[in-house]
Design a protein around this motif. Sequence first.
Motif, PDB file in Angstrom:
ATOM      1  N   LEU A 131      -6.487   0.016   0.334  1.00 58.54           N
ATOM      2  CA  LEU A 131      -5.542   1.133   0.439  1.00 58.54           C
ATOM      3  C   LEU A 131      -5.514   1.717   1.841  1.00 58.54           C
ATOM      4  N   PRO A 134      -4.439  -1.624   4.959  1.00 57.36           N
ATOM      5  CA  PRO A 134      -3.685  -2.697   4.302  1.00 57.36           C
ATOM      6  C   PRO A 134      -3.240  -3.793   5.269  1.00 57.36           C
ATOM      7  N   PHE A 183      -4.556   3.785  -6.498  1.00 58.13           N
ATOM      8  CA  PHE A 183      -5.160   2.456  -6.591  1.00 58.13           C
ATOM      9  C   PHE A 183      -4.205   1.522  -7.332  1.00 58.13           C
TER      10      PHE A 183
END
Length: 412
Positions: A131, A134, A183
């Motif tokens: 996250l 990336p 998530f």
Amino acid sequence: MSATLISNARIFDGVSVVSECGYVLIQSGCISQVSLREPLSPPADCTVVDATGYTLLPGLIDAHVHVYQDVQLLETAIQYGVTTVLDMHNEREWFKAINAITRQRNDVSDVKSCCFGATIKNGWPSAIIKLVSPDKDVEDRISKWPNLTDSKSVEEYIAQNMAAGATFTKLMQEDGHTMTLPFPEQPVPTPSLELQKAIVDASHDKGMLAVAHALTNHSTLQVLRAGVDGLTHASIDPINEQIVEAFKKNNAFVIPTLAVHASCSGEEQETRDKFATSLHGAEKEHLLGCLHITSDKFSIKSVYEQVYTLKEAGIDVLCGTDTATDLLGTRAGASVHHELWMYVNRCRFTPLEALVSATSKIAERFRLQDRGRIREGLLADLLLVSGDPAKSIEAIRNVKMVWRNGEAVVNN
Ligand SMILES: [Zn+2]
């Protein structure tokens, strides 16, 4: 390396203040003689440090950091008297390179590592790393992390970690539900109890400690059931008797990491300010920043109560911060001083209890028999501060000198 005699020092030996005017002789990188009253005569070619008005302590240990490949973190930590850090998840190749550097250089903190944590596919911490970073490189790296599924994969994982120099194992028990982060999989996948048990058993079979990441009471109970020796965070839930009993049953320790809890919940801004006063520019902004990713349902006050209650119940508390260079609200070394300050001012520790948590207690629980105390024959990893931190924890910030392996690497 010539000998050094530190004279007239108040001595905190890692457990208590044993002298108001003592003498410590350093020779060949080790503490060769300690005298609590009678002056020692310096050998030929000896550097004498008059430590009148100063307190000599074992070098501090941070029991929870993330070093990755970051030598600068180790250079910074030692400036604050932190002579050893425990690295709680790293690439094996990166740790091998870091380990080689800490053997060659005394002006960096020493590092003990678990190398790779006991990771599963799409589990913690890959879920959060993907996250926040990336990019393709990170994705490729994560694809090579352990994907533990059964006892055969666990055995290979432990063997490869040990070959890379790992001295303990870290389990992950995190489903992400306390965080306000998108998530990809919610909840984040977690290992089964059976798998966690296999990881703990395989570690113990090889003589290694097993510690675990958990942030809630539920996860904490799960890994304690699996048999872990310690928790790498305090839980953010209100403490209860079941938690205390589960810790007692395993004789487990807790590494509170208040520094990162405060960053996650966006609290303690004013005290971070206080510990950032010596910093400037980007470094200052980094320590003053915070992650603010904990759901508003939680407050760090509950963590303070958790830590206080565990300590009062006789559970070992080991000072650790979760410092990483890219983790807002933490900074190598300064966060250890902040963490200790919070133990005293938020969790009702005596200053002495706080000092023990960052020295002998970590050495004892992580079986680092060569450090953590001022005792003849141990490594001369030492910290000299002005004032008396056993009376006022604030004095830990007044770093005058730091020695690692007997070499004076900080002299302010
Ligand atoms: Zn961590």
